[in-house]
Write an enzyme that holds these catalytic residues in place. Structure first.
Site, PDB file in Angstrom:
ATOM      1  N   LYS A 117       0.856  -1.187   0.000  1.00 55.94           N
ATOM      2  CA  LYS A 117       0.000   0.000   0.000  1.00 55.94           C
ATOM      3  C   LYS A 117       0.895   1.241   0.000  1.00 55.94           C
ATOM      4  CE  LYS A 117      -4.337   1.084   2.412  1.00 55.94           C
ATOM      5  NZ  LYS A 117      -4.999   0.925   3.707  1.00 55.94           N
TER       6      LYS A 117
HETATM    7  O1  G3P Z   1      -9.379   2.053   4.613  1.00 62.48           O
HETATM    8  C1  G3P Z   1      -9.034   3.322   5.074  1.00 62.48           C
HETATM    9  C2  G3P Z   1      -9.478   3.490   6.447  1.00 62.48           C
HETATM   10  O2  G3P Z   1      -8.701   2.755   7.345  1.00 62.48           O
HETATM   11  C3  G3P Z   1      -9.619   4.894   6.891  1.00 62.48           C
HETATM   12  O3  G3P Z   1     -10.796   4.946   7.561  1.00 62.48           O
HETATM   13  O4  G3P Z   1     -12.422   5.822   9.128  1.00 62.48           O
HETATM   14  O5  G3P Z   1      -9.967   6.330   9.427  1.00 62.48           O
HETATM   15  O6  G3P Z   1     -11.249   7.374   7.585  1.00 62.48           O
HETATM   16  P1  G3P Z   1     -11.129   6.189   8.483  1.00 62.48           P
END
Ligand code: G3P
Length: 217
Positions: A83
């Protein structure tokens, strides 16, 4: 549509995996921090558990260092998707690692033009962040739709991995638009089964069944 689980929590992955719901896993530095585990060790455990792609994120910011980190992460298992962030250095890394036959997931995508560049750099997955756009009063689903249209216009094979999913509606809308994959926290995936009418209907059936005095077993 493929379901990836967005976590480095082994127990949560294992629970969903038993039901056959885990087509892959995504992690990031924040999720590794939350797990309290060593990145190489926990990623190896996840790869042993899950057959599909497991995203492990580089933490360097210069291309040469990102490439070196990516190669090291890719050595963990065959199913690692390296990634990389959607920066110029990340795109260079994507180009290099993709040419070596490695899976690459380009993350932190917030604009259709960024997704276009990732596809041209040979990304296996592009990760547009829906929830974080919603957070700043921009409809994250519009981005998924734009990328779907652009990739379809030109036949790019890069898979749209809808990320930063916070709600069950994000899952449904991603499916309606045609995202190839969603990655969501275990809690959101489990909520997909919930409906108050299912609960109420089951309560009524159980009450009537009790009145029959019958048993199936
Ligand atoms: O897949 C990306 C994720 O981990 C981010 O999620 O909720 O931190 O924006 P969030």
């Amino acid at each position: 549509m493929k379901f990836f689980v967005d976590t480095a929590d082994i127990d949560a992955i294992a629970e969903l995996n038993e039901l056959g719901f885990v087509d892959g896993v995504t992690t990031n530095p924040s999720l590794i921090m939350k797990s309290g585990r060593d990145i190489l060790e926990v990623t190896k455990e996840i790869c042993d558990l899950v057959d599909g792609p497991v995203s492990a994120e580089v933490t360097a910011t210069e291309a040469d260092d990102m490439i070196a980190e990516g190669r090291k992460l890719a050595e963990i298992a065959e199913n690692i998707a390296v990634k990389v962030p959607l920066t110029w250095a990340g795109l260079k890394t994507c180009k290099t690692l993709s040419a070596e036959g490695r899976m690459v997931n380009v993350t932190l995508c917030f604009a259709a033009n960024q997704a276009l560049l990732a596809a041209k750099a040979g990304a296996t997955f592009i990760s547009p962040f829906i929830g974080r756009l919603d957070d700043i009063n921009v409809d994250g689903m519009d981005l998924i739709a734009e990328i779907r249209q652009i990739y379809d216009n030109y036949g790019y094979g890069t898979e749209i991995l809808a990320a930063s999913i916070r709600t069950v509606n994000h899952v449904k809308q991603s499916a309606l638009i045609g995202a190839d994959v969603i990655t969501a926290p275990p809690g959101v995936l489990k909520k997909l089964a919930d409906h108050p009418l299912t609960d109420a209907g089951l309560d009524a059936f159980m009450a009537d069944w009790a009145k029959t005095g019958q048993k199936i077993l």
